[in-house]
Design a protein around this motif. Structure first.
Motif, mmCIF file in Angstrom:
data_model
loop_
_atom_site.group_PDB
_atom_site.id
_atom_site.type_symbol
_atom_site.label_atom_id
_atom_site.label_comp_id
_atom_site.label_asym_id
_atom_site.label_seq_id
_atom_site.Cartn_x
_atom_site.Cartn_y
_atom_site.Cartn_z
ATOM 1 N N PHE A 186 38.578 25.784 40.939
ATOM 2 C CA PHE A 186 38.092 27.235 40.450
ATOM 3 C C PHE A 186 37.654 28.054 41.574
ATOM 4 O O PHE A 186 38.138 29.089 41.705
ATOM 5 N N ARG A 187 36.791 27.701 42.286
ATOM 6 C CA ARG A 187 36.201 28.444 43.450
ATOM 7 C C ARG A 187 36.224 27.888 44.791
ATOM 8 O O ARG A 187 35.365 26.764 44.972
ATOM 9 N N THR A 188 37.087 28.238 45.684
ATOM 10 C CA THR A 188 37.184 27.617 46.931
ATOM 11 C C THR A 188 37.144 28.455 48.084
ATOM 12 O O THR A 188 37.289 29.578 47.713
ATOM 13 N N ARG A 189 36.888 28.066 49.212
ATOM 14 C CA ARG A 189 36.834 29.175 50.364
ATOM 15 C C ARG A 189 38.326 29.619 50.847
ATOM 16 O O ARG A 189 38.413 30.394 51.537
ATOM 17 N N PHE A 234 41.083 34.069 52.199
ATOM 18 C CA PHE A 234 39.879 32.901 52.571
ATOM 19 C C PHE A 234 38.708 33.909 52.464
ATOM 20 O O PHE A 234 38.635 35.151 52.438
ATOM 21 N N ARG A 235 37.630 33.123 51.467
ATOM 22 C CA ARG A 235 36.419 33.954 51.259
ATOM 23 C C ARG A 235 35.568 32.988 51.475
ATOM 24 O O ARG A 235 35.377 31.774 51.080
ATOM 25 N N ASN A 236 34.342 33.349 52.493
ATOM 26 C CA ASN A 236 33.176 32.327 52.740
ATOM 27 C C ASN A 236 32.093 32.307 51.431
ATOM 28 O O ASN A 236 31.142 32.886 51.695
ATOM 29 N N GLU A 237 32.795 31.905 50.614
ATOM 30 C CA GLU A 237 31.988 31.652 49.219
ATOM 31 C C GLU A 237 30.710 31.219 49.298
ATOM 32 O O GLU A 237 30.539 30.060 49.982
ATOM 33 N N ILE A 238 29.512 31.829 48.700
ATOM 34 C CA ILE A 238 28.111 31.154 48.773
ATOM 35 C C ILE A 238 28.092 29.841 47.975
ATOM 36 O O ILE A 238 27.625 28.860 48.419
ATOM 37 N N PRO A 270 47.911 43.681 39.482
ATOM 38 C CA PRO A 270 47.701 42.285 38.674
ATOM 39 C C PRO A 270 47.555 41.449 39.688
ATOM 40 O O PRO A 270 48.340 41.135 40.850
ATOM 41 N N SER A 271 46.283 40.573 39.944
ATOM 42 C CA SER A 271 46.100 39.901 40.915
ATOM 43 C C SER A 271 45.645 38.427 40.357
ATOM 44 O O SER A 271 44.659 38.263 39.422
ATOM 45 N N LEU A 272 46.553 37.411 40.780
ATOM 46 C CA LEU A 272 46.366 36.353 40.392
ATOM 47 C C LEU A 272 46.076 35.034 41.129
ATOM 48 O O LEU A 272 46.507 35.001 42.405
ATOM 49 N N GLY A 273 45.072 34.377 40.695
ATOM 50 C CA GLY A 273 44.469 32.983 41.659
ATOM 51 C C GLY A 273 45.772 31.713 41.359
ATOM 52 O O GLY A 273 45.634 31.476 40.139
ATOM 53 N N VAL A 274 46.329 31.260 42.451
ATOM 54 C CA VAL A 274 47.229 30.182 42.130
ATOM 55 C C VAL A 274 46.528 29.051 41.668
ATOM 56 O O VAL A 274 46.657 28.409 40.534
ATOM 57 N N GLU A 275 45.200 28.551 42.345
ATOM 58 C CA GLU A 275 44.777 27.446 41.868
ATOM 59 C C GLU A 275 43.874 27.487 40.587
ATOM 60 O O GLU A 275 43.848 26.661 39.817
ATOM 61 N N ARG A 276 43.310 28.764 40.269
ATOM 62 C CA ARG A 276 42.845 29.080 39.076
ATOM 63 C C ARG A 276 43.801 28.779 37.819
ATOM 64 O O ARG A 276 43.652 28.452 36.691
ATOM 65 N N GLY A 277 45.060 29.371 38.177
ATOM 66 C CA GLY A 277 46.054 29.256 37.194
ATOM 67 C C GLY A 277 46.481 27.721 36.996
ATOM 68 O O GLY A 277 46.603 27.397 35.611
ATOM 69 N N LYS A 324 35.371 32.063 32.147
ATOM 70 C CA LYS A 324 35.178 32.783 33.599
ATOM 71 C C LYS A 324 36.697 33.467 33.724
ATOM 72 O O LYS A 324 37.588 33.041 33.357
ATOM 73 N N GLU A 325 36.456 34.430 34.835
ATOM 74 C CA GLU A 325 37.843 34.849 35.375
ATOM 75 C C GLU A 325 38.760 34.245 35.672
ATOM 76 O O GLU A 325 38.596 33.120 36.587
ATOM 77 N N LEU A 326 39.935 34.047 35.274
ATOM 78 C CA LEU A 326 41.154 33.696 35.439
ATOM 79 C C LEU A 326 42.008 34.354 36.455
ATOM 80 O O LEU A 326 42.033 34.023 37.662
ATOM 81 N N PHE A 327 42.333 35.845 36.004
ATOM 82 C CA PHE A 327 42.998 36.664 36.801
ATOM 83 C C PHE A 327 42.413 38.065 36.500
ATOM 84 O O PHE A 327 41.533 38.143 35.702
HETATM 85 P P1 ATP Z 1 35.057 36.164 41.138
HETATM 86 O O1 ATP Z 1 34.179 36.992 40.418
HETATM 87 O O2 ATP Z 1 35.079 34.877 40.363
HETATM 88 O O3 ATP Z 1 34.553 35.872 42.571
HETATM 89 P P2 ATP Z 1 36.592 38.160 41.937
HETATM 90 O O4 ATP Z 1 36.600 39.283 40.929
HETATM 91 O O5 ATP Z 1 35.836 38.313 43.299
HETATM 92 O O6 ATP Z 1 36.510 36.838 41.519
HETATM 93 P P3 ATP Z 1 39.192 39.008 42.797
HETATM 94 O O7 ATP Z 1 38.732 39.527 44.020
HETATM 95 O O8 ATP Z 1 39.709 39.976 41.567
HETATM 96 O O9 ATP Z 1 38.204 37.958 42.348
HETATM 97 O O10 ATP Z 1 40.427 38.069 43.284
HETATM 98 C C1 ATP Z 1 41.696 37.967 42.427
HETATM 99 C C2 ATP Z 1 41.851 36.510 41.844
HETATM 100 O O11 ATP Z 1 41.825 35.729 43.019
HETATM 101 C C3 ATP Z 1 40.903 36.120 40.767
HETATM 102 O O12 ATP Z 1 41.081 36.686 39.575
HETATM 103 C C4 ATP Z 1 40.960 34.447 41.081
HETATM 104 O O13 ATP Z 1 41.964 34.142 40.297
HETATM 105 C C5 ATP Z 1 41.191 34.370 42.587
HETATM 106 N N1 ATP Z 1 40.014 33.928 43.205
HETATM 107 C C6 ATP Z 1 39.244 34.696 43.852
HETATM 108 N N2 ATP Z 1 38.367 34.203 44.654
HETATM 109 C C7 ATP Z 1 38.706 32.799 44.511
HETATM 110 C C8 ATP Z 1 38.308 31.546 45.021
HETATM 111 N N3 ATP Z 1 36.888 31.677 45.793
HETATM 112 N N4 ATP Z 1 38.645 30.436 44.730
HETATM 113 C C9 ATP Z 1 40.038 30.354 44.055
HETATM 114 N N5 ATP Z 1 40.454 31.572 43.389
HETATM 115 C C10 ATP Z 1 39.888 32.635 43.628
#
Ligand code: ATP
Length: 430
Positions: A190-193, A179-183, A300-307, A264-267
């Motif tokens: 792609f980017r969710t909380r 969980f991240r309280n994204e701005i 190696p850190s992977l986001g499921v939804e971005r994948g 954009k960053e995937l993983f």
């Molecule tokens: P970004 O720069 O896009 O905010 P980050 O570098 O903070 O990403 P990491 O902390 O490295 O991301 O997190 C590892 C992985 O988790 C990311 O590569 C991405 O796949 C996924 N991820 C991170 N934040 C989010 C988000 N808010 N929503 C969906 N996936 C996310």
């Protein structure tokens, strides 16, 4: 014809909604901004991706074990890891329209919302979600929803070493919500909380040297991405330069994907040295040499939804068949949510009976769907759109020859297969 980028994104979002892969959550209450729910097909897709990752990196590897830590950990974990002090983004607000943005994400010469150039001073905004443990909201009861899955792996490391009896080098894998309280959340999933991560911490003795492990991880990730159907021609491996990297990381590669809204960053893949274990004051004692040291890690850190989004974008294809548009999701067979669809040619009870028996039999082995609604052509199109590799059609001949027609999604070729050979056919083809 080359696909216009924004059009492709619109097509994916609308297909996901129409077919029930992914749609806005809490919709009857007007939704919740940038929150998405996964429907019957979406959850299959997501589970298949997670299963594939687990099979590749846990089940088939002798040097990686799994774990499942909590979402709420002792808040001291986040103090020690540096998240309480530093897990923050810089927030700026447009003085004209009052929209807020992440300072590192926009070109501040012009507000993306109103075009003016008048900003508040940047302020630090900690993106960890706070909550309280127990019935009182005192300072001592503050806790956090984890912003990454990795920390549980670090703090559980001594226990995992003991119970798994693994020797270094070895890794620990975990899948779960973060969980991240994204701005500025957005761009569909792609980017969710609230999202899911698949993370591995790969521990090793720094004396071994880190480069070989890092190179191997990059190679392993490349192979895995190809196997799950991520278009490799859309990938970019961005070496993060000194100064941009987290201070504790000696090398980081952002695996980027050409999304329709930009590259954009995937993983991520990072060599984090001993930063995390040292912060938690955790050491490892080599059982043979008794050498005591703080292991180093590659993550190696992977986001499921971005994948999933990269897979959906890679799979989408349009073809012209008999002057009609055919939309096909070319998912790999492992990732496809439905493997086989059983389609009786008509609603005649004798055909339905046979078709339902076939469906019930196949369902024990594969995710299979039964569909009787609409013309056979329309039903094929629907299965193409959800990426089902095979359709089984039960027709009037079936009653005489105990055989069915199997149609291949990609070639559209049809083959006549005996009912009692179907399971073996799919076992060898799926
Ligand atoms: P970004 O720069 O896009 O905010 P980050 O570098 O903070 O990403 P990491 O902390 O490295 O991301 O997190 C590892 C992985 O988790 C990311 O590569 C991405 O796949 C996924 N991820 C991170 N934040 C989010 C988000 N808010 N929503 C969906 N996936 C996310």
């Amino acid at each position: 014809m080359a696909e216009k980028n924004s059009e492709l994104m619109d097509k994916i979002v609308s297909l996901c909604k129409q077919r029930g892969f992914i749609f806005p959550g809490s919709e009857i209450y007007g939704g919740l901004a940038n929150a998405w729910d996964f429907g019957p097909l979406g959850v299959e897709l997501k589970n298949n991706l997670k299963k594939h990752w687990w099979k590749t990196f846990v089940q088939e590897r002798m040097d990686i074990v799994g774990q499942d830590g909590g979402i709420i950990l002792n808040p001291k974990v986040w103090e020690a890891s540096g998240h309480v002090a530093g897990f923050s983004d810089e927030l700026i607000e447009c003085k004209n329209c009052h929209n807020r943005f992440r300072a590192d994400e926009i070109d501040i010469k012009k507000c993306p919302a109103c075009g003016k150039n008048s900003w508040t001073e940047p302020t630090k905004f900690n993106t960890m979600f706070k909550t309280n443990i127990g019935p009182t909201e005192e300072k001592s009861s503050v806790a956090y929803l984890r912003p990454e899955t990795a920390q549980a792996i670090f703090v559980d490391f001594p226990t995992i070493v003991q119970v798994s009896r693994k020797k270094l080098p070895f890794g620990v894998a975990q899948i779960g919500k973060a969980f991240r309280n994204e701005i500025t959340p957005g761009n569909f999933v792609f980017r969710t909380r609230e999202f899911e991560q698949m993370e591995i911490e790969y521990f090793f003795n720094p004396k071994d040297g880190w480069q070989k492990y890092f190179d191997q991880w990059l190679e392993d990730l490349k192979q895995w991405m190809e196997k799950v159907g991520i278009d490799k021609s859309k990938l970019n491996f961005r070496e993060i330069p000194d100064g941009e990297r987290a201070h504790y990381s000696q090398r980081t590669i952002d695996i980027e994907f050409e999304f329709p809204f930009g590259q954009k960053e995937l993983f991520g893949l990072a060599y984090r040295k001993d930063y995390d274990l040292a912060k938690h004051k955790i050491e490892y004692a080599d059982p043979e040499t008794n050498e005591k040291y703080v292991p180093h890690v590659i993550e190696p850190s992977l986001g499921v939804e971005r994948g999933l989004l990269a897979i959906l974008l890679s799979a989408y294809s349009e073809e012209e068949v008999k002057s009609e548009k055919r939309v096909v999701m070319k998912f790999t067979k492992d990732i496809a949510p439905i493997k086989v669809a059983v389609l009786p040619l008509s609603k005649k009870p004798e055909l339905e009976k046979v078709a339902q028996e076939i469906w019930a039999g196949l369902s024990k082995k594969f995710m299979a769907e039964y569909d009787i609604t609409g013309s056979i052509g329309k039903r094929y199109r629907r299965q193409d759109e959800i990426g089902t590799p095979y359709c089984v059609t039960v027709d009037f001949e079936t009653l005489n020859d105990q055989a069915v027609t199997v149609r291949d999604r990609d070639t559209m070729k049809q083959e006549r297969i005996k009912i009692d050979k179907l399971e073996a056919y799919f076992k060898s083809n799926l």
